[in-house]
Design a protein around this motif. Structure first.
Motif, mmCIF file in Angstrom:
data_model
loop_
_atom_site.group_PDB
_atom_site.id
_atom_site.type_symbol
_atom_site.label_atom_id
_atom_site.label_comp_id
_atom_site.label_asym_id
_atom_site.label_seq_id
_atom_site.Cartn_x
_atom_site.Cartn_y
_atom_site.Cartn_z
ATOM 1 N N LYS A 1 0.569 -1.103 -0.027
ATOM 2 C CA LYS A 1 -0.014 -0.009 0.086
ATOM 3 C C LYS A 1 0.961 1.205 -0.086
ATOM 4 C CE LYS A 1 -3.122 2.096 2.646
ATOM 5 N NZ LYS A 1 -4.381 2.203 3.852
ATOM 6 N N GLY A 2 0.524 2.248 -0.769
ATOM 7 C CA GLY A 2 1.085 3.415 -0.820
ATOM 8 C C GLY A 2 2.106 3.469 -1.813
ATOM 9 N N ASP A 3 2.682 2.443 -2.510
ATOM 10 C CA ASP A 3 3.768 2.511 -3.545
ATOM 11 C C ASP A 3 3.273 2.876 -4.853
ATOM 12 O OD1 ASP A 3 6.114 -0.643 -2.934
ATOM 13 O OD2 ASP A 3 5.881 1.540 -2.173
ATOM 14 N N HIS A 4 3.996 3.681 -5.255
ATOM 15 C CA HIS A 4 4.041 4.237 -6.697
ATOM 16 C C HIS A 4 4.305 3.237 -7.859
ATOM 17 C CE1 HIS A 4 2.749 8.297 -5.248
ATOM 18 N NE2 HIS A 4 3.465 8.157 -4.420
ATOM 19 N N TYR B 1 0.532 5.445 -14.158
ATOM 20 C CA TYR B 1 1.502 5.689 -12.978
ATOM 21 C C TYR B 1 0.479 5.924 -12.080
ATOM 22 C CZ TYR B 1 5.539 7.530 -10.160
ATOM 23 O OH TYR B 1 6.297 7.640 -9.096
ATOM 24 N N ASP C 1 -3.906 11.618 -5.124
ATOM 25 C CA ASP C 1 -3.535 11.352 -3.799
ATOM 26 C C ASP C 1 -4.805 11.835 -3.017
ATOM 27 O OD1 ASP C 1 -1.575 14.345 -3.693
ATOM 28 O OD2 ASP C 1 -3.616 14.214 -3.987
ATOM 29 N N SER D 1 -1.063 14.756 -8.876
ATOM 30 C CA SER D 1 0.296 15.133 -8.506
ATOM 31 C C SER D 1 1.277 14.294 -9.326
ATOM 32 C CB SER D 1 0.499 15.129 -6.868
ATOM 33 O OG SER D 1 0.219 13.759 -6.825
ATOM 34 N N GLY D 2 0.974 14.443 -10.646
ATOM 35 C CA GLY D 2 1.983 13.637 -11.581
ATOM 36 C C GLY D 2 1.661 12.172 -11.868
ATOM 37 N N MET D 3 0.630 11.821 -11.374
ATOM 38 C CA MET D 3 0.134 10.382 -11.657
ATOM 39 C C MET D 3 -0.747 10.451 -12.931
ATOM 40 S SD MET D 3 -0.203 8.452 -8.021
ATOM 41 C CE MET D 3 -0.927 9.662 -6.914
ATOM 42 N N ILE E 1 0.685 7.856 -18.609
ATOM 43 C CA ILE E 1 1.834 8.158 -19.280
ATOM 44 C C ILE E 1 2.144 8.349 -20.454
ATOM 45 C CG2 ILE E 1 4.504 7.598 -19.140
ATOM 46 C CD1 ILE E 1 4.176 5.885 -16.782
ATOM 47 N N GLU F 1 13.361 12.152 -19.892
ATOM 48 C CA GLU F 1 12.127 12.155 -19.046
ATOM 49 C C GLU F 1 12.461 10.618 -18.361
ATOM 50 O OE1 GLU F 1 8.367 13.057 -20.332
ATOM 51 O OE2 GLU F 1 7.517 12.649 -18.506
ATOM 52 N N LEU F 2 11.931 10.405 -17.421
ATOM 53 C CA LEU F 2 12.049 9.133 -16.572
ATOM 54 C C LEU F 2 11.144 8.935 -15.439
ATOM 55 C CD1 LEU F 2 14.473 6.955 -16.201
ATOM 56 C CD2 LEU F 2 15.318 8.207 -14.294
ATOM 57 N N VAL F 3 10.541 7.777 -15.598
ATOM 58 C CA VAL F 3 9.238 7.691 -14.715
ATOM 59 C C VAL F 3 9.744 6.111 -13.803
ATOM 60 C CG1 VAL F 3 7.135 6.946 -14.241
ATOM 61 C CG2 VAL F 3 7.760 8.544 -15.747
ATOM 62 N N LEU F 4 10.096 6.098 -12.629
ATOM 63 C CA LEU F 4 10.357 4.858 -11.924
ATOM 64 C C LEU F 4 9.255 4.178 -11.372
ATOM 65 C CD1 LEU F 4 13.643 6.448 -10.474
ATOM 66 C CD2 LEU F 4 13.655 4.691 -12.236
ATOM 67 N N TYR G 1 10.595 11.375 -5.387
ATOM 68 C CA TYR G 1 9.422 10.967 -6.030
ATOM 69 C C TYR G 1 9.926 10.140 -7.470
ATOM 70 C CZ TYR G 1 5.066 11.687 -8.476
ATOM 71 O OH TYR G 1 3.944 11.814 -9.162
ATOM 72 N N GLY G 2 9.066 9.500 -7.861
ATOM 73 C CA GLY G 2 9.701 8.581 -9.156
ATOM 74 C C GLY G 2 9.458 9.148 -10.519
ATOM 75 N N MET H 1 10.775 12.023 -12.967
ATOM 76 C CA MET H 1 11.737 12.798 -12.974
ATOM 77 C C MET H 1 11.885 13.327 -14.573
ATOM 78 S SD MET H 1 14.708 10.823 -10.986
ATOM 79 C CE MET H 1 14.355 9.799 -9.698
ATOM 80 N N SER H 2 12.512 14.510 -14.771
ATOM 81 C CA SER H 2 12.792 15.072 -16.174
ATOM 82 C C SER H 2 13.942 15.831 -15.945
ATOM 83 C CB SER H 2 11.542 15.844 -16.484
ATOM 84 O OG SER H 2 11.959 16.833 -17.412
ATOM 85 N N LEU I 1 7.050 19.776 -10.697
ATOM 86 C CA LEU I 1 6.535 18.550 -9.809
ATOM 87 C C LEU I 1 7.645 17.997 -8.838
ATOM 88 C CD1 LEU I 1 3.590 17.725 -10.029
ATOM 89 C CD2 LEU I 1 4.367 15.649 -11.026
#
Lengths: 256, 156
Positions: A94-97, A145, A163, A169-171, A174, A209-212, B55-56, B58-59, B70
């Motif tokens: 729970k809470g993980d992105h 995401y 959230d 907030s970014g979610m 993608i 750009e990177l999304v982890l 935060y996951g 990034m840019s 963000l």
């Protein structure tokens, strides 16, 4: 099987622990008055509660190790112990992105593959600004995401893309293009550490750009396909390279 | 069941009897309550709470300006939660100005919602507090405690 006598937790910080080891915490947590007196004399007792992180389980007066790895400790905020272990398979928490791939649309929910044992569900109302009339434009095969809001081992995990205050907030979805690949979970945590050298060195190369996602998935997008592939290869390989080798590889690249 | 015309007393008796029957049937533990040990250890399965992960999304180098904004926002939010905020944000209006404003504001807005009678009283008070020299005469001769208008019975 005779139970092993436990060792003090502080002595083992930074060392390898195996499942079945019992870690004794200092006798700060007794409730007797004698315990209190001892506590005061033995030194400052940690304020607040102790956090027992992944890989550890509470058992009696101590912590039982359930995964092999290195024991880590964080003294701030009441103290926390956890086991830094390596694994490839993700277990929803729970809470993980995480990054999920949409596999099916079933009425009002989307089914996402997050790399766990079950597909996660995501309601179409869990996006920012979504109403019954205003549905988000999500197709099968899209990348999303989001974060887990329910994640037990008994239930199907549920995700949301907003959230607690209702902001995205970014979610969310993608965008187009980019490249998705999978790495081990330990690398993700290394990359997400506050001052990660790998990320800092990569950011000097070219804009990207990177999304982890905590489930081991990384999405990269750069201006050209070649640049994207270079970043992908570096991220995949840097798990097993030392810092020196990595710098050499990057120097060669920036020279080109 | 509710029988019409039943006395309230008999109703109460029936209810009590029902309750008794039900509570006798309820199972309860005969064991004395164990002393709850307040555990000082919380179990946590997420790495997010243990380590300080950023935060996951990034840019870099301005590839995606929204994500860069963000990044700054989320990472500073995390840091703020940990470190106690010593420096407060610059407010547009300073505290002193707010206090002054409120002093006058409450009075003026409050007056708007008074009934007409009260408004007149307020005006009397104001006028009395102001110059005594200026006397309007008739309008101010109303006593401060105005008589409450009672219901007048119509005379037959």
């Amino acid at each position: 099987m005779a139970a092993e006598s436990g060792l003090a937790a502080e002595a083992l910080v930074g060392q390898v622990v195996l499942p079945g080891d019992l870690l004794l915490l200092p006798a700060h947590y007794d409730e007797d008055a004698e315990g209190e007196r001892l506590r005061l004399s033995a030194g400052a007792a940690p304020q607040g509660r102790l956090l027992c992180g992944p890989g550890l389980r509470r058992s009696g007066a101590g912590l039982l190790v359930t995964k092999c790895g290195l024991l880590r400790h964080r003294p701030a905020g009441g103290g926390a112990y956890w086991v830094d272990s390596q694994q490839k398979r993700y277990v929803p928490v729970k809470g993980d992105h995480v990054i999920g791939i949409v596999t099916a649309k079933a009425g009002d929910v989307f089914r996402l593959d997050v790399g766990g044992s079950e597909p996660a569900s995501l309601s179409y109302l869990a996006f920012e600004g979504a109403t019954k009339r205003n549905r988000p434009n999500v197709q099968v095969g899209d990348l999303i995401y989001g974060q887990f809001v329910v994640a037990n081992k008994d239930m199907e995990p549920e995700m949301v893309c907003i959230d607690s205050s209702g902001k995205s907030s970014g979610m969310g979805i993608i965008g187009q293009d980019g490249f998705l690949f999978k790495v081990s979970l330990g690398l993700i945590r290394k990359l997400l550490a506050p001052k990660c050298e790998i990320i800092q060195e990569l950011s000097q190369l070219y804009p990207f750009e990177l999304v982890l996602g905590m489930n081991g998935r990384i999405w990269v997008k750069a201006k050209t396909v070649q640049q994207t592939l270079i970043i992908v290869n570096i991220l995949e390989a840097c798990e097993y390279m030392t810092a020196e080798q990595r710098r050499q590889a990057l120097a060669k690249l920036s020279g080109n | 069941f509710m029988q019409r015309g039943l006395d309230s007393q008999t109703k109460k008796q029936l209810e009590e009897e029902e309750k008794k029957i039900i509570s006798e049937e309820h199972w309860y533990l005969d064991v004395p309550d164990l002393k709850e040990k307040e555990s000082c250890i919380i179990e946590e399965r997420s790495f997010l709470r243990c380590e300080d992960l950023v935060y996951g999304r990034m840019s870099f180098k301005g590839f995606n300006p929204e994500v860069e904004k963000l990044m700054i926002q989320m990472n500073s939010k995390c840091k703020e939660e940990e470190i106690e905020e010593d420096d407060r944000m610059e407010a547009d209006v300073s505290d002193e100005e707010m206090a002054r404003r409120y002093e006058t504001l409450v009075g003026t807005i409050g007056k708007k919602f008074l009934r007409k009678r009260d408004q007149r009283v307020l005006k009397d008070d104001d006028d009395e507090n102001e110059d005594d020299e200026v006397e309007e005469g008739n309008t101010n001769t109303r006593p401060s405690k105005r008589a409450k208008k009672m219901f007048l019975k119509p005379q037959d």
